[in-house]
Design a protein around this motif. Structure first.
Motif, mmCIF file in Angstrom:
data_model
loop_
_atom_site.group_PDB
_atom_site.id
_atom_site.type_symbol
_atom_site.label_atom_id
_atom_site.label_comp_id
_atom_site.label_asym_id
_atom_site.label_seq_id
_atom_site.Cartn_x
_atom_site.Cartn_y
_atom_site.Cartn_z
ATOM 1 N N ASP A 33 14.540 -5.158 1.951
ATOM 2 C CA ASP A 33 13.401 -5.522 1.567
ATOM 3 C C ASP A 33 12.278 -4.468 2.381
ATOM 4 O OD1 ASP A 33 14.056 -7.508 0.064
ATOM 5 O OD2 ASP A 33 14.081 -9.006 1.774
ATOM 6 N N GLN A 34 12.419 -3.927 3.305
ATOM 7 C CA GLN A 34 11.574 -2.994 4.119
ATOM 8 C C GLN A 34 11.271 -1.671 3.145
ATOM 9 O OE1 GLN A 34 12.427 -2.361 8.223
ATOM 10 N NE2 GLN A 34 12.730 -4.662 8.575
ATOM 11 N N VAL A 35 12.566 -1.110 2.729
ATOM 12 C CA VAL A 35 12.721 0.116 2.028
ATOM 13 C C VAL A 35 12.059 -0.101 0.334
ATOM 14 C CG1 VAL A 35 14.016 1.947 1.368
ATOM 15 C CG2 VAL A 35 14.315 0.984 3.551
ATOM 16 N N TRP A 66 -7.988 -1.462 1.423
ATOM 17 C CA TRP A 66 -7.761 -2.752 0.635
ATOM 18 C C TRP A 66 -6.281 -3.299 1.028
ATOM 19 C CZ3 TRP A 66 -3.919 -2.713 -3.738
ATOM 20 C CH2 TRP A 66 -4.070 -4.235 -4.589
ATOM 21 N N GLU A 67 -6.319 -4.649 1.416
ATOM 22 C CA GLU A 67 -5.170 -5.573 1.722
ATOM 23 C C GLU A 67 -5.148 -6.368 0.879
ATOM 24 O OE1 GLU A 67 -6.116 -6.970 5.517
ATOM 25 O OE2 GLU A 67 -6.265 -5.053 6.548
ATOM 26 N N PRO A 68 -3.927 -6.234 -0.238
ATOM 27 C CA PRO A 68 -3.758 -7.134 -1.180
ATOM 28 C C PRO A 68 -3.177 -8.508 -0.564
ATOM 29 C CG PRO A 68 -1.906 -5.759 -0.784
ATOM 30 C CD PRO A 68 -2.841 -5.363 0.171
ATOM 31 N N LEU A 80 3.839 -12.150 1.779
ATOM 32 C CA LEU A 80 4.683 -11.390 1.237
ATOM 33 C C LEU A 80 4.812 -10.221 2.381
ATOM 34 C CD1 LEU A 80 6.857 -10.701 -0.931
ATOM 35 C CD2 LEU A 80 4.982 -9.110 -1.952
ATOM 36 N N LYS A 81 5.978 -10.263 3.261
ATOM 37 C CA LYS A 81 6.358 -9.594 4.320
ATOM 38 C C LYS A 81 6.369 -8.003 4.020
ATOM 39 C CE LYS A 81 8.733 -9.367 8.752
ATOM 40 N NZ LYS A 81 10.076 -9.863 9.468
ATOM 41 N N TYR A 82 7.075 -7.761 3.018
ATOM 42 C CA TYR A 82 7.329 -6.311 2.568
ATOM 43 C C TYR A 82 6.915 -6.088 1.145
ATOM 44 C CZ TYR A 82 10.457 -6.527 6.649
ATOM 45 O OH TYR A 82 10.713 -7.045 8.022
ATOM 46 N N PHE A 83 6.131 -4.681 1.016
ATOM 47 C CA PHE A 83 5.726 -4.379 -0.251
ATOM 48 C C PHE A 83 5.317 -2.873 -0.185
ATOM 49 C CE2 PHE A 83 1.936 -6.000 1.790
ATOM 50 C CZ PHE A 83 0.984 -5.144 1.661
ATOM 51 N N ASN A 84 5.400 -2.158 -1.353
ATOM 52 C CA ASN A 84 5.153 -0.722 -1.267
ATOM 53 C C ASN A 84 3.999 -0.499 -2.603
ATOM 54 O OD1 ASN A 84 6.920 0.025 0.526
ATOM 55 N ND2 ASN A 84 8.750 -0.197 -0.946
ATOM 56 N N TYR A 85 3.263 0.552 -2.134
ATOM 57 C CA TYR A 85 2.139 0.885 -2.976
ATOM 58 C C TYR A 85 2.633 2.016 -3.920
ATOM 59 C CZ TYR A 85 -1.270 -1.283 -0.161
ATOM 60 O OH TYR A 85 -2.232 -2.282 0.445
ATOM 61 N N VAL A 86 2.386 2.032 -5.050
ATOM 62 C CA VAL A 86 2.478 3.058 -6.212
ATOM 63 C C VAL A 86 1.166 3.406 -6.726
ATOM 64 C CG1 VAL A 86 3.417 3.511 -8.501
ATOM 65 C CG2 VAL A 86 4.818 1.914 -6.754
ATOM 66 N N THR A 87 0.641 4.620 -6.179
ATOM 67 C CA THR A 87 -0.906 4.911 -6.640
ATOM 68 C C THR A 87 -0.734 5.642 -8.281
ATOM 69 O OG1 THR A 87 -0.308 7.000 -5.684
ATOM 70 C CG2 THR A 87 -1.157 5.279 -4.190
ATOM 71 N N GLY A 88 -1.967 5.610 -8.545
ATOM 72 C CA GLY A 88 -2.167 6.113 -10.008
ATOM 73 C C GLY A 88 -2.532 4.920 -10.957
ATOM 74 N N VAL A 89 -3.043 5.471 -12.080
ATOM 75 C CA VAL A 89 -3.514 4.225 -13.133
ATOM 76 C C VAL A 89 -2.308 4.217 -13.698
ATOM 77 C CG1 VAL A 89 -5.854 5.279 -13.373
ATOM 78 C CG2 VAL A 89 -3.900 6.448 -14.760
ATOM 79 N N PRO A 90 -2.387 2.927 -14.660
ATOM 80 C CA PRO A 90 -1.170 2.596 -15.335
ATOM 81 C C PRO A 90 -0.931 3.388 -16.537
ATOM 82 C CG PRO A 90 -3.001 1.027 -15.749
ATOM 83 C CD PRO A 90 -3.461 1.965 -14.680
ATOM 84 N N ASP A 91 0.239 3.553 -16.954
ATOM 85 C CA ASP A 91 0.679 3.928 -18.264
ATOM 86 C C ASP A 91 0.699 3.264 -19.415
ATOM 87 O OD1 ASP A 91 1.623 5.846 -20.306
ATOM 88 O OD2 ASP A 91 3.629 6.170 -19.373
ATOM 89 N N CYS A 92 -0.262 3.149 -20.246
ATOM 90 C CA CYS A 92 -0.128 2.108 -21.277
ATOM 91 C C CYS A 92 0.256 2.459 -22.553
ATOM 92 C CB CYS A 92 -1.931 1.682 -21.476
ATOM 93 S SG CYS A 92 -2.409 1.041 -19.988
ATOM 94 N N ALA A 93 0.984 3.675 -22.833
ATOM 95 C CA ALA A 93 1.350 4.072 -23.900
ATOM 96 C C ALA A 93 0.573 4.087 -25.243
ATOM 97 C CB ALA A 93 2.933 3.456 -24.236
ATOM 98 N N THR A 94 0.636 3.263 -26.270
ATOM 99 C CA THR A 94 -0.084 3.295 -27.260
ATOM 100 C C THR A 94 -1.142 2.105 -27.118
ATOM 101 O OG1 THR A 94 1.377 1.550 -28.274
ATOM 102 C CG2 THR A 94 1.871 4.193 -28.682
ATOM 103 N N THR A 95 -1.050 1.133 -26.172
ATOM 104 C CA THR A 95 -2.343 0.243 -25.891
ATOM 105 C C THR A 95 -3.108 0.860 -25.205
ATOM 106 O OG1 THR A 95 -0.966 -0.414 -23.884
ATOM 107 C CG2 THR A 95 -0.280 -1.692 -25.810
ATOM 108 N N GLN A 96 -4.354 -0.135 -25.016
ATOM 109 C CA GLN A 96 -5.607 0.513 -24.260
ATOM 110 C C GLN A 96 -5.647 0.081 -23.080
ATOM 111 O OE1 GLN A 96 -9.034 0.031 -27.440
ATOM 112 N NE2 GLN A 96 -7.450 -1.446 -28.268
#
Length: 491
Positions: A33-35, A66-68, A80-96
């Motif tokens: 969970d930590q990793v 920012w603290e979620p 929620l004790k353990y979480f990880n950040y993924v930075t960057g805008v989402p990849d929406c493919a063909t949607t907006q």
């Protein structure tokens, strides 16, 4: 006795082994969970927050990171004790993509769920005036303006999957408000084929555009290919139809709003309005040519001279370019008080129908369409004055006969294009019936232009039959179509 002690010893050893195994698995799960904790999508980098619409270093602004805060789908706070950040805008493919603001007093509420998904609640209330008047929110996207339903009391809820959103802290400097910001991928459209709005806007509208483009193309090809039709009037008709083809193609792109990630509606709007402006300017030059020729004492001049068409072309396109430049400058430099974004509407069967994207503002549209209104006034002047001259003529020569046919054709095209333009203006009102009428009139415009330019012109149908059905060479002459028509008799 010995057997009983042996059984007891074996039971104790097995219990100890099972306990050690359970403790080892729990430790392993905790390390896992930590990793490999729940992934939370963050818009900016780990040491940045969102300031207006740009990521900035938090330490330079003396702001906390920012603290979620996690909640369940029922709105209950969860840890929620353990979480990880993924930075960057989402990849929406063909949607907006669309931004959402949770500013405390706004109608939008953003909740992070414990499984990494994002819940978006819309409370259908009135936000504070300070938030509504903020230019950042007004000029980007505020979802409650688009889909708020006064009769609905319960909040609407949308859940965005992990990797289909990003979230961060935001500071709006103009109003000094701090809140949460999310950039989400618009969910796929739920299509109801029985919905009148969907049938008219997404099926019949593009179909009618395609048919119109084919009809305009046929008129342009006929007047360009047949040599006796390539006089000045024929070249103007060809150019008008080419402008209408371009406008139909640009408007066709705007119908499919799901392409907004790949197509700029601003560009398509500019192409649409420039082509419409060009079509009306060329129609005005058509009326001017007929009026000037009838007013001239000597009408027996070569009207097929290439220089004359080049002269008209240079004047028309220079005027179109100047007006387009003025409209674009007015939009970017002066049109700051209006919202240049399309709105999204919600119905019971289509969740997301028209998605917001930047378009030409009302000031730019006014600069584009005001010259069109003036060309209509000038064309009325050309029609009235030319009609008076025609009534005074007692004897028609060959050129007069040709010009009278051009005059009738000009009047018909003028009425057709003006009516379609008026329905285009009416379609911008907030009434679906007017928009549906514009869709039908748009097709009728193409059908009527094809009819008056080809079907109703007996000499054009004669030339088509002669070239296509009988495979005979089309007669050519320096005087163009009028000489062929007069010498060949009535066909």
């Amino acid at each position: 006795m010995i057997l009983t002690y042996a059984k007891t010893l074996m039971f104790l050893l097995m219990s100890y082994a099972m306990a050690e195994t359970e403790v080892g698995e729990n430790d392993l799960n905790e390390v896992s969970d930590q990793v490999y904790g729940v992934k939370i999508n963050k818009c900016c980098e780990l040491n940045e927050i969102m300031v207006d619409s740009v990521c900035r270093l938090a330490e330079l602004l003396n702001q906390s990171m920012w603290e979620p805060q996690f909640k369940t789908e029922d709105g209950i706070a969860a840890a929620l004790k353990y979480f990880n950040y993924v930075t960057g805008v989402p990849d929406c493919a063909t949607t907006q993509q669309r931004p959402i603001f949770d500013l405390g007093k706004s109608e939008d509420e953003l909740n992070l769920l414990t499984d990494g998904r994002l819940q978006h609640l819309i409370h259908h209330l009135h936000s504070s005036d300070q938030i509504k008047d903020d230019p950042l929110i007004t000029n980007t996207y505020s979802i409650h303006e688009a889909i708020a339903i006064p009769e609905v009391k319960e909040p609407s809820s949308y859940i965005h999957d992990q990797a289909k959103y990003c979230m961060d802290k935001i500071i709006i400097t103009s109003s000094n408000i701090t809140g949460q910001y999310a950039l989400v991928c618009v969910p796929e459209v739920i299509i109801n084929w029985k919905e009148t709005s969907f049938l008219m806007k997404k099926i019949l509208n593009p179909l009618f555009h395609a048919i119109a483009m084919v009809l305009y193309l046929l008129v342009a090809i006929i007047y360009f290919v047949i040599p006796t039709l390539r006089d000045l009037a024929g070249n103007i008709i060809t150019t008008i139809n080419i402008c209408l083809i371009v406008s139909q193609a640009a408007d066709l792109v705007r119908i499919f709003t799901e392409l907004s990630n790949h197509v700029s509606f601003m560009v398509t709007d500019i192409i649409l309005y420039i082509s419409l402006l060009g079509a009306f300017f060329w129609l005005n030059s058509f009326g001017f040519y007929i009026w000037k020729t009838f007013k001239s004492r000597n009408v027996f001049l070569r009207v097929t001279d290439v220089r004359k068409y080049c002269y008209y072309s240079s004047v028309v396109w220079f005027a179109v370019g100047v007006m387009a430049a003025m409209a674009i400058c007015a939009h970017f430099l002066l049109d700051s008080g209006s919202n240049p974004y399309k709105k999204m509407r919600l119905s019971n069967t289509i969740i997301l129908e028209d998605i917001e994207q930047e378009t030409i503002g009302w000031l730019g549209i006014a600069v584009f369409f005001t010259p069109v209104a003036f060309t209509i006034i000038f064309n009325l002047f050309f029609y009235v004055t030319t009609l008076k001259v025609i009534k005074r003529i007692n004897i028609y020569g060959r050129i007069h006969y040709k010009l009278k046919g051009c005059f009738d054709l000009f009047l018909q095209i003028f009425l057709i294009m003006t009516t379609a333009w008026l329905f285009l203006l009416l379609s911008w009102l907030n009434f679906d019936g007017l928009f549906y009428a514009h869709i039908v009139v748009n097709l009728l415009q193409a059908i009527l232009i094809f009819y008056v330019c080809v079907v109703r012109q007996s000499h054009v149908t004669f030339l088509l039959r002669k070239s296509c059905c009988y495979a005979e060479p089309i007669p050519t002459g320096e005087w163009g179509d009028e000489m062929t028509h007069m010498n060949g008799g009535n066909y």
